[in-house]
Design a protein around this motif. Structure first.
Motif, PDB file in Angstrom:
ATOM      1  N   HIS A  24       0.838  -1.207  -0.013  1.00  0.00           N
ATOM      2  CA  HIS A  24       0.057  -0.141  -0.035  1.00  0.00           C
ATOM      3  C   HIS A  24       0.892   1.131  -0.109  1.00  0.00           C
ATOM      4  O   HIS A  24       1.834   1.378   1.025  1.00  0.00           O
ATOM      5  CB  HIS A  24      -0.829   0.060   1.191  1.00  0.00           C
ATOM      6  CG  HIS A  24      -1.777   1.240   1.352  1.00  0.00           C
ATOM      7  ND1 HIS A  24      -2.813   1.469   0.489  1.00  0.00           N
ATOM      8  CD2 HIS A  24      -2.020   2.152   2.162  1.00  0.00           C
ATOM      9  CE1 HIS A  24      -3.413   2.477   0.764  1.00  0.00           C
ATOM     10  NE2 HIS A  24      -2.937   3.019   1.926  1.00  0.00           N
ATOM     11  N   TRP A  30      -1.480   4.221  -5.053  1.00  0.00           N
ATOM     12  CA  TRP A  30      -1.781   2.790  -5.530  1.00  0.00           C
ATOM     13  C   TRP A  30      -1.589   1.749  -4.506  1.00  0.00           C
ATOM     14  O   TRP A  30      -0.989   2.082  -3.495  1.00  0.00           O
ATOM     15  CB  TRP A  30      -0.818   2.400  -6.674  1.00  0.00           C
ATOM     16  CG  TRP A  30       0.621   2.341  -6.503  1.00  0.00           C
ATOM     17  CD1 TRP A  30       1.602   3.319  -6.514  1.00  0.00           C
ATOM     18  CD2 TRP A  30       1.604   1.155  -6.022  1.00  0.00           C
ATOM     19  NE1 TRP A  30       2.944   3.003  -6.162  1.00  0.00           N
ATOM     20  CE2 TRP A  30       2.765   1.630  -6.077  1.00  0.00           C
ATOM     21  CE3 TRP A  30       1.236  -0.048  -5.791  1.00  0.00           C
ATOM     22  CZ2 TRP A  30       3.584   0.961  -5.510  1.00  0.00           C
ATOM     23  CZ3 TRP A  30       1.997  -0.999  -5.481  1.00  0.00           C
ATOM     24  CH2 TRP A  30       3.370  -0.539  -5.336  1.00  0.00           C
ATOM     25  N   SER A  31      -2.241   0.515  -4.467  1.00  0.00           N
ATOM     26  CA  SER A  31      -2.069  -0.304  -3.551  1.00  0.00           C
ATOM     27  C   SER A  31      -1.997  -1.752  -4.609  1.00  0.00           C
ATOM     28  O   SER A  31      -2.650  -1.865  -5.588  1.00  0.00           O
ATOM     29  CB  SER A  31      -3.336  -0.490  -2.751  1.00  0.00           C
ATOM     30  OG  SER A  31      -3.284   0.590  -2.012  1.00  0.00           O
ATOM     31  N   LEU A  32      -1.345  -2.896  -4.163  1.00  0.00           N
ATOM     32  CA  LEU A  32      -1.280  -3.990  -4.855  1.00  0.00           C
ATOM     33  C   LEU A  32      -2.003  -5.023  -3.721  1.00  0.00           C
ATOM     34  O   LEU A  32      -1.754  -5.358  -2.627  1.00  0.00           O
ATOM     35  CB  LEU A  32       0.108  -4.435  -5.069  1.00  0.00           C
ATOM     36  CG  LEU A  32       0.358  -6.037  -5.530  1.00  0.00           C
ATOM     37  CD1 LEU A  32      -0.057  -5.825  -6.951  1.00  0.00           C
ATOM     38  CD2 LEU A  32       1.819  -6.383  -5.538  1.00  0.00           C
ATOM     39  N   LEU A  38      -3.631  -4.115  -9.387  1.00  0.00           N
ATOM     40  CA  LEU A  38      -3.050  -2.874  -8.893  1.00  0.00           C
ATOM     41  C   LEU A  38      -4.164  -2.049  -8.856  1.00  0.00           C
ATOM     42  O   LEU A  38      -4.984  -1.774  -9.955  1.00  0.00           O
ATOM     43  CB  LEU A  38      -2.135  -1.982  -9.839  1.00  0.00           C
ATOM     44  CG  LEU A  38      -0.549  -2.569  -9.734  1.00  0.00           C
ATOM     45  CD1 LEU A  38       0.308  -2.125 -10.728  1.00  0.00           C
ATOM     46  CD2 LEU A  38      -0.079  -2.272  -8.401  1.00  0.00           C
ATOM     47  N   GLU A  45      -7.934   0.520 -12.194  1.00  0.00           N
ATOM     48  CA  GLU A  45      -7.237  -0.524 -11.914  1.00  0.00           C
ATOM     49  C   GLU A  45      -6.223  -1.380 -13.034  1.00  0.00           C
ATOM     50  O   GLU A  45      -6.819  -1.136 -14.272  1.00  0.00           O
ATOM     51  CB  GLU A  45      -8.372  -1.910 -11.463  1.00  0.00           C
ATOM     52  CG  GLU A  45      -9.376  -1.405 -10.342  1.00  0.00           C
ATOM     53  CD  GLU A  45     -10.521  -2.694 -10.172  1.00  0.00           C
ATOM     54  OE1 GLU A  45     -10.291  -3.509 -10.700  1.00  0.00           O
ATOM     55  OE2 GLU A  45     -11.255  -2.151  -9.450  1.00  0.00           O
TER      56      GLU A  45
END
Length: 68
Positions: A24, A30-32, A38, A45
């Motif tokens: 994060h 962005w966050s994975l 993503l 996304e």
């Protein structure tokens, strides 16, 4: 990819955003997720196969005006 039990939703699932966070980075926007998706802070996304999901804009957002 996912080691959780029960497994997280796959990247192709409608509920793919329910997968656990792996990384994060709010400072970068962005966050994975553990399913390889993503997520971007604008709600867009990027799926593991390279497909792009456009950001979801709330209805009526075309009428939002910002001050200069």
């Amino acid at each position: 990819m996912c080691q959780h039990q029960p497994p997280c939703p796959s990247a192709d699932s409608a509920d793919r955003e329910a997968a656990h966070l792996v990384a994060h980075h709010p400072e970068q926007g962005w966050s994975l997720l553990c399913n390889g998706v993503l997520l971007f802070e604008d709600t867009g996304e990027l799926l593991p196969d390279g497909r792009v999901i456009a950001p979801c804009r709330p209805r009526g957002s075309e009428h939002i005006v910002t001050a200069a």
